[in-house]
Design an enzyme around this catalytic site. Structure first.
Site, PDB file in Angstrom:
ATOM      1  N   ARG A  74      17.562   1.835   6.990  1.00  0.00           N
ATOM      2  CA  ARG A  74      17.442   0.569   6.246  1.00  0.00           C
ATOM      3  C   ARG A  74      18.722   0.135   5.529  1.00  0.00           C
ATOM      4  NH1 ARG A  74      16.312   2.002   0.770  1.00  0.00           N
ATOM      5  NH2 ARG A  74      15.573   4.146   0.665  1.00  0.00           N
ATOM      6  N   CYS A 120       9.217   6.810  -7.446  1.00  0.00           N
ATOM      7  CA  CYS A 120       7.868   7.345  -7.246  1.00  0.00           C
ATOM      8  C   CYS A 120       7.599   7.632  -5.773  1.00  0.00           C
ATOM      9  CB  CYS A 120       6.852   6.337  -7.764  1.00  0.00           C
ATOM     10  SG  CYS A 120       6.972   4.712  -6.992  1.00  0.00           S
ATOM     11  N   GLU A 179      -4.573   0.198   6.439  1.00  0.00           N
ATOM     12  CA  GLU A 179      -4.246   0.836   5.168  1.00  0.00           C
ATOM     13  C   GLU A 179      -5.291   0.550   4.082  1.00  0.00           C
ATOM     14  OE1 GLU A 179       0.120   1.601   3.793  1.00  0.00           O
ATOM     15  OE2 GLU A 179      -0.444  -0.413   3.192  1.00  0.00           O
ATOM     16  N   PHE A 225      -1.266  -4.163   6.043  1.00  0.00           N
ATOM     17  CA  PHE A 225      -0.632  -3.265   7.022  1.00  0.00           C
ATOM     18  C   PHE A 225      -1.697  -2.397   7.714  1.00  0.00           C
ATOM     19  CE2 PHE A 225       1.918   0.753   7.776  1.00  0.00           C
ATOM     20  CZ  PHE A 225       2.570   0.257   8.894  1.00  0.00           C
ATOM     21  N   GLY A 229       0.813  -1.214   0.000  1.00  0.00           N
ATOM     22  CA  GLY A 229       0.000   0.000   0.000  1.00  0.00           C
ATOM     23  C   GLY A 229       0.844   1.260   0.000  1.00  0.00           C
ATOM     24  N   GLY A 230       2.115   1.117  -0.410  1.00  0.00           N
ATOM     25  CA  GLY A 230       3.011   2.273  -0.391  1.00  0.00           C
ATOM     26  C   GLY A 230       3.140   2.925  -1.757  1.00  0.00           C
ATOM     27  N   HIS A 282      24.587  -0.318  -0.548  1.00  0.00           N
ATOM     28  CA  HIS A 282      24.394   0.514   0.650  1.00  0.00           C
ATOM     29  C   HIS A 282      25.341   0.129   1.791  1.00  0.00           C
ATOM     30  CE1 HIS A 282      20.068   1.320  -0.932  1.00  0.00           C
ATOM     31  NE2 HIS A 282      20.915   2.189  -1.424  1.00  0.00           N
TER      32      HIS A 282
HETATM   33  P1  NAD Z   1       7.116   2.039   0.732  1.00  0.00           P
HETATM   34  O1  NAD Z   1       8.156   2.524   1.662  1.00  0.00           O
HETATM   35  O2  NAD Z   1       6.182   3.054   0.163  1.00  0.00           O
HETATM   36  O3  NAD Z   1       6.290   0.898   1.448  1.00  0.00           O
HETATM   37  C1  NAD Z   1       5.493   1.254   2.476  1.00  0.00           C
HETATM   38  C2  NAD Z   1       4.433   0.186   2.597  1.00  0.00           C
HETATM   39  O4  NAD Z   1       5.002  -0.993   3.138  1.00  0.00           O
HETATM   40  C3  NAD Z   1       3.333   0.587   3.534  1.00  0.00           C
HETATM   41  O5  NAD Z   1       2.414   1.391   2.836  1.00  0.00           O
HETATM   42  C4  NAD Z   1       2.803  -0.763   3.933  1.00  0.00           C
HETATM   43  O6  NAD Z   1       1.950  -1.290   2.933  1.00  0.00           O
HETATM   44  C5  NAD Z   1       4.057  -1.613   3.979  1.00  0.00           C
HETATM   45  N1  NAD Z   1       4.609  -1.641   5.340  1.00  0.00           N
HETATM   46  C6  NAD Z   1       5.354  -0.688   5.930  1.00  0.00           C
HETATM   47  N2  NAD Z   1       5.669  -1.049   7.197  1.00  0.00           N
HETATM   48  C7  NAD Z   1       5.113  -2.256   7.393  1.00  0.00           C
HETATM   49  C8  NAD Z   1       5.092  -3.153   8.480  1.00  0.00           C
HETATM   50  N3  NAD Z   1       5.706  -2.874   9.636  1.00  0.00           N
HETATM   51  N4  NAD Z   1       4.419  -4.311   8.318  1.00  0.00           N
HETATM   52  C9  NAD Z   1       3.806  -4.601   7.166  1.00  0.00           C
HETATM   53  N5  NAD Z   1       3.791  -3.791   6.091  1.00  0.00           N
HETATM   54  C10 NAD Z   1       4.433  -2.632   6.210  1.00  0.00           C
HETATM   55  O7  NAD Z   1       7.787   1.192  -0.401  1.00  0.00           O
HETATM   56  P2  NAD Z   1       7.894   1.587  -1.928  1.00  0.00           P
HETATM   57  O8  NAD Z   1       8.515   2.933  -2.054  1.00  0.00           O
HETATM   58  O9  NAD Z   1       6.615   1.279  -2.602  1.00  0.00           O
HETATM   59  O10 NAD Z   1       8.978   0.547  -2.383  1.00  0.00           O
HETATM   60  C11 NAD Z   1       8.671  -0.831  -2.533  1.00  0.00           C
HETATM   61  C12 NAD Z   1       9.984  -1.534  -2.788  1.00  0.00           C
HETATM   62  O11 NAD Z   1      10.599  -0.953  -3.942  1.00  0.00           O
HETATM   63  C13 NAD Z   1      10.999  -1.365  -1.649  1.00  0.00           C
HETATM   64  O12 NAD Z   1      11.720  -2.558  -1.541  1.00  0.00           O
HETATM   65  C14 NAD Z   1      11.908  -0.238  -2.126  1.00  0.00           C
HETATM   66  O13 NAD Z   1      13.206  -0.328  -1.588  1.00  0.00           O
HETATM   67  C15 NAD Z   1      11.906  -0.469  -3.628  1.00  0.00           C
HETATM   68  N6  NAD Z   1      12.157   0.749  -4.426  1.00  0.00           N
HETATM   69  C16 NAD Z   1      11.391   1.859  -4.276  1.00  0.00           C
HETATM   70  C17 NAD Z   1      11.624   2.974  -5.091  1.00  0.00           C
HETATM   71  C18 NAD Z   1      10.753   4.195  -5.009  1.00  0.00           C
HETATM   72  O14 NAD Z   1      11.010   5.157  -5.746  1.00  0.00           O
HETATM   73  N7  NAD Z   1       9.722   4.237  -4.200  1.00  0.00           N
HETATM   74  C19 NAD Z   1      12.641   2.935  -6.052  1.00  0.00           C
HETATM   75  C20 NAD Z   1      13.411   1.766  -6.179  1.00  0.00           C
HETATM   76  C21 NAD Z   1      13.145   0.666  -5.369  1.00  0.00           C
END
Ligand code: NAD
Length: 402
Positions: free
Chosen positions: A327, A148, A38, A35, A10-11, A214
């Site tokens: 992280r 994003c 959400e 989560f 849901g992120g 990292h």
């Molecule tokens: P995010 O940080 O938005 O994810 C948050 C979501 O994770 C929450 O909305 C919830 O659904 C879930 N969550 C958070 N804490 C939780 C918990 N304690 N228990 C269960 N669920 C929980 O992630 P994102 O930005 O969508 O990224 C998803 C993946 O893609 C990650 O592995 C990230 O490293 C990778 N990534 C992201 C980007 C980007 O631009 N956003 C770019 C490259 C890679």
């Protein structure tokens, strides 16, 4: 084709994938978020609004995807049955609960996609799904297709950038997948990025780059830190020095050596998708890099990395200190380097640089993974190292026991 897409999470990425996929009427889109509340909040937000994704197209014009995913729920028995593809778009530390929730409702022929699955994604699946994994096709990518961020929860997100190419690897189950995995993910993502798949699934675990970039850069910058605050957060990539670049390159070399050792043991395994970090960087960012004269200069002059800084905390008395709870160590060591180290142990490849970083990092985050040169520490239960699942042979990590 009519495609039933289930998105997990849901992120940021889940918002964008749901919005793009739902903008094509051939896709029936469901979202499962486990989560907190959400799913309920997202559903409610969409009662009075569409989901809008803002982006700038290749001609510099502001554009939008406007759509409404069909279902947002926290109930796996409603979300999972009938799905053609199930896409993990959620950080790795949250995956286990999704595998557990999917398991009772999974049907042979379903395609499960990691976007990214991150290192050890398939080991966790083989362990939790057990026999059910036999009929499932696994398709893992080592990143997300976009940069994003959510700008208004449930309703709006920005796509800051699209990747042009998106390469993953597929392991077909014993049952023919219900849909062509590559065509299906492409249909759910739209024309960009252009998706491809080659090599063994294990290659995606080995080339999950966050896992080693990292922690290597953190070690390089802070391993001899004297504990005194510094005036500002150093630039993460632009501020890289030669020693840290050499360390990162050596760690990547150890991972390539692991892949070579696996192929030497079994010539049928294609790990051509495991490349050195300098080649991966050129593949991903060819147009963003200003100076390709050395690996150090490539990292320092990559526009995609511009302005990114080390994670820090502010000090009351002024200055900043490194944030070792971020992280880059807390996730990327247990869900990354420790997985690589576990694979190295199985195939007998020495990894002195990876060992040095794990030993340093595990101390800082108060965990124990590597003890006396073995992945046997008391905290391996929180990692996705193969040893944690009792996988101690090459066949087991390749899923050949399924
Ligand atoms: P995010 O940080 O938005 O994810 C948050 C979501 O994770 C929450 O909305 C919830 O659904 C879930 N969550 C958070 N804490 C939780 C918990 N304690 N228990 C269960 N669920 C929980 O992630 P994102 O930005 O969508 O990224 C998803 C993946 O893609 C990650 O592995 C990230 O490293 C990778 N990534 C992201 C980007 C980007 O631009 N956003 C770019 C490259 C890679």
């Amino acid at each position: 084709m009519h495609l039933k897409v289930l998105i997990l999470g849901g992120g940021n990425g889940a918002h964008v994938h749901a919005g793009i996929a739902a903008s094509n009427p051939d896709n029936e889109v469901r979202v499962l978020s486990l989560f907190q509340d959400e799913a309920e909040r997202w559903s409610k937000a969409l009662e009075s609004s569409d989901l809008v994704l803002d982006y700038t197209d290749v001609d510099g014009k502001e554009q939008q995807f406007v759509s409404k995913p069909g279902l947002i729920t926290n109930d796996p028995k409603v979300a999972v049955p009938g799905s053609d593809i199930i896409v993990f778009v959620v950080p790795a530390f949250a995956h286990a609960q999704y595998w557990e929730a999917l398991k009772p409702h999974m049907e042979p022929g379903m395609v499960v996609i990691g976007m990214p699955g991150a290192a050890g994604w398939e080991f966790q699946a083989y362990d939790i799904l057990g026999d059910k994994a036999k009929g499932i096709t696994f398709f893992n990518f080592n990143s997300l297709p976009w940069t994003c961020r959510v700008t208004e929860f449930g309703k709006r997100a920005d796509i800051v950038g699209f990747k042009e190419h998106f390469v993953g690897a597929i392991r077909k189950g014993r049952v023919e997948p219900k849909v062509d995995p590559l065509k299906a993910i492409q249909q759910s993502l739209g024309p960009l990025p252009v998706c491809a798949a080659y090599g063994d699934l294990l290659g995606m675990t080995l080339t999950y780059t966050n896992a080693f970039i990292h922690p290597s850069i953190m070690y390089g910058r802070w391993h001899d830190w004297d504990g005194k605050p510094v005036s500002e957060s150093p630039l993460f990539y632009q501020g890289l020095d030669q020693t840290s670049a050499d360390l990162l390159s050596s760690v990547s070399g150890e991972i390539v050596a692991i892949a070579k050792a696996i192929c030497a043991k079994n010539a049928d395994i294609d790990l051509s998708n495991v490349k050195h970090i300098s080649d991966i960087t050129l593949d991903f960012y060819a147009d963003d890099i200003e100076d390709k004269s050395s690996f150090l200069r490539m990292m320092q002059s990559n526009k995609a990395y511009e302005g990114l800084r080390h994670p820090v905390t502010n000090n009351e008395g002024g200055g900043v200190s490194p944030n070792f709870k971020f992280r880059y160590l807390c996730e990327d060591v247990p869900f990354g380097l420790v997985v690589h180290r576990g694979i190295a142990e199985i195939v007998g490849v020495p990894t002195p640089n990876i060992d040095k970083i794990i030993t340093w990092g595990q101390g800082l985050i108060g965990k124990e993974f590597l003890v006396d040169g073995k992945i046997t520490g008391k905290d391996i239960g929180m990692t996705r190292a193969p040893q944690r699942y009792g996988f101690t042979t090459l066949d087991a990590i390749l899923g050949d026991h399924l």
